[in-house]
Design a protein around this motif. Sequence first.
Motif, PDB file in Angstrom:
ATOM      1  N   CYS A 134       0.848  -1.197   0.000  1.00 26.89           N
ATOM      2  CA  CYS A 134       0.000   0.000   0.000  1.00 26.89           C
ATOM      3  C   CYS A 134       0.880   1.242   0.000  1.00 26.89           C
ATOM      4  O   CYS A 134       2.098   1.166   0.174  1.00 26.89           O
ATOM      5  CB  CYS A 134      -0.896   0.062   1.240  1.00 26.89           C
ATOM      6  N   GLN A 179      -8.873   9.558 -10.231  1.00 30.41           N
ATOM      7  CA  GLN A 179      -9.306   8.338 -10.910  1.00 30.41           C
ATOM      8  C   GLN A 179      -8.163   7.729 -11.718  1.00 30.41           C
ATOM      9  O   GLN A 179      -8.001   6.505 -11.750  1.00 30.41           O
ATOM     10  CB  GLN A 179     -10.494   8.617 -11.822  1.00 30.41           C
ATOM     11  N   LYS A 216      -5.903   6.043  -9.268  1.00 29.48           N
ATOM     12  CA  LYS A 216      -6.552   4.820  -8.783  1.00 29.48           C
ATOM     13  C   LYS A 216      -6.452   3.715  -9.838  1.00 29.48           C
ATOM     14  O   LYS A 216      -6.149   2.553  -9.517  1.00 29.48           O
ATOM     15  CB  LYS A 216      -8.016   5.117  -8.469  1.00 29.48           C
ATOM     16  N   ASN A 217      -6.676   4.069 -11.099  1.00 28.10           N
ATOM     17  CA  ASN A 217      -6.573   3.079 -12.176  1.00 28.10           C
ATOM     18  C   ASN A 217      -5.145   2.547 -12.293  1.00 28.10           C
ATOM     19  O   ASN A 217      -4.933   1.337 -12.476  1.00 28.10           O
ATOM     20  CB  ASN A 217      -7.003   3.696 -13.505  1.00 28.10           C
ATOM     21  N   LYS A 218      -4.181   3.447 -12.184  1.00 25.26           N
ATOM     22  CA  LYS A 218      -2.769   3.049 -12.242  1.00 25.26           C
ATOM     23  C   LYS A 218      -2.429   2.110 -11.093  1.00 25.26           C
ATOM     24  O   LYS A 218      -1.791   1.064 -11.300  1.00 25.26           O
ATOM     25  CB  LYS A 218      -1.886   4.296 -12.175  1.00 25.26           C
ATOM     26  N   ALA A 219      -2.853   2.462  -9.892  1.00 22.71           N
ATOM     27  CA  ALA A 219      -2.571   1.632  -8.724  1.00 22.71           C
ATOM     28  C   ALA A 219      -3.238   0.267  -8.847  1.00 22.71           C
ATOM     29  O   ALA A 219      -2.632  -0.761  -8.522  1.00 22.71           O
ATOM     30  CB  ALA A 219      -3.043   2.339  -7.454  1.00 22.71           C
ATOM     31  N   ASP A 220      -4.478   0.245  -9.318  1.00 21.08           N
ATOM     32  CA  ASP A 220      -5.189  -1.024  -9.489  1.00 21.08           C
ATOM     33  C   ASP A 220      -4.469  -1.923 -10.484  1.00 21.08           C
ATOM     34  O   ASP A 220      -4.352  -3.138 -10.275  1.00 21.08           O
ATOM     35  CB  ASP A 220      -6.623  -0.771  -9.973  1.00 21.08           C
ATOM     36  N   THR A 221      -3.980  -1.335 -11.563  1.00 17.46           N
ATOM     37  CA  THR A 221      -3.249  -2.098 -12.572  1.00 17.46           C
ATOM     38  C   THR A 221      -1.963  -2.688 -11.994  1.00 17.46           C
ATOM     39  O   THR A 221      -1.594  -3.829 -12.284  1.00 17.46           O
ATOM     40  CB  THR A 221      -2.915  -1.205 -13.780  1.00 17.46           C
ATOM     41  N   GLY A 227      -1.455  -3.309  -8.803  1.00 19.82           N
ATOM     42  CA  GLY A 227      -1.734  -4.177  -7.654  1.00 19.82           C
ATOM     43  C   GLY A 227      -1.340  -3.579  -6.328  1.00 19.82           C
ATOM     44  O   GLY A 227      -0.964  -4.299  -5.396  1.00 19.82           O
ATOM     45  N   SER A 239      -2.536  -0.421  -3.342  1.00 22.50           N
ATOM     46  CA  SER A 239      -3.687   0.382  -2.933  1.00 22.50           C
ATOM     47  C   SER A 239      -3.252   1.535  -2.035  1.00 22.50           C
ATOM     48  O   SER A 239      -2.190   1.490  -1.410  1.00 22.50           O
ATOM     49  CB  SER A 239      -4.711  -0.487  -2.189  1.00 22.50           C
ATOM     50  N   CYS A 240      -4.091   2.556  -1.976  1.00 23.40           N
ATOM     51  CA  CYS A 240      -3.884   3.670  -1.048  1.00 23.40           C
ATOM     52  C   CYS A 240      -4.646   3.346   0.228  1.00 23.40           C
ATOM     53  O   CYS A 240      -5.872   3.286   0.228  1.00 23.40           O
ATOM     54  CB  CYS A 240      -4.393   4.976  -1.663  1.00 23.40           C
ATOM     55  N   GLY A 254      -9.176   5.525  -2.630  1.00 23.32           N
ATOM     56  CA  GLY A 254      -9.456   4.256  -1.973  1.00 23.32           C
ATOM     57  C   GLY A 254      -9.022   4.180  -0.523  1.00 23.32           C
ATOM     58  O   GLY A 254      -9.151   3.127   0.107  1.00 23.32           O
TER      59      GLY A 254
END
Length: 288
Positions: free
Chosen positions: A30, A52, A55-60, A62, A64-65, A101
């Motif tokens: 994280c 957003q 968030k999309n970059k972090a989700d890709t 793997g 999280s914040c 997030g």
Amino acid sequence: MKLSINAQATEEMFGMEKALELFVQAGFDCYDTSFTSKESEFYSKGYKEYCQSLKNKADTLGISCNQAHAPYASVKWGDEDFNKMRFDEIVRSMECASLLGAEIIVVHPVHVGKPKNVNEYEVNKEFYERLIPYCEKFNIKVATENMFNHDPKRDCIIADVCNSPERFVKMLDYIDSPWIVGCLDVGHCGLVGEDAAEMALALGHDRLKALHIHDNNYLSDNHIVPFMGKMDWDSICKALADINYDGVFTYESNLCSTHLPSELALDALKYMHAVGRYLINKIESFKK
């Protein structure tokens, strides 16, 4: 237990998207983002789109914040223009943290070094209760933390709000809201002559929901990596195990040095990751 890294120093070197890539390469689960710079995209007109995209970059990637930090100082006595501006910035940071997030955002309590006749509990209850509607709107908890202040006449650190176990516990119990929780800043404990392990034990499982992990020499707010200062990490880890702390192990340490060349940033992050995993394993071993 998840391991989180504070993003500010790496973001300043590389920008946030590259910082996220480095955090993943170093092995972190994280990250903790800061909203202290008014030059940030978080305060632009397109802040929602920017959040957003991160968030999309972090989700890709793997990652999280988990946590964030609002701008500070939260209040300046006698400066209502500043206070209105800062409150709006804190609300913006709460919204951005939620969009990223994060489940918790740290918001500094109101300092009470002056004026001398204020009731620190009443003042802070009123301040944090103004934030609760936004906690509900953005579904994010606000964490207050143990603080220190500075005496300009003697040029030294002095105690301030929530600095002792008794004052911290009383503050949270006085506010008495599930939206307002505790963040234990272990480094701040040492600066005011308090024991971080005793603070964790006093707060207990139900109040303590966030951490600021860093070390110091008990004289300056160094924000160095654990074992580079004088904090007692065995006692801190045991206390976190004893209260069954179930939050994230979140750094608020600099990248080993405030003057670190950018070429060494990934090596520093990997070192911090190794130290963090070591301390998490120590906490887990104390639970057995």
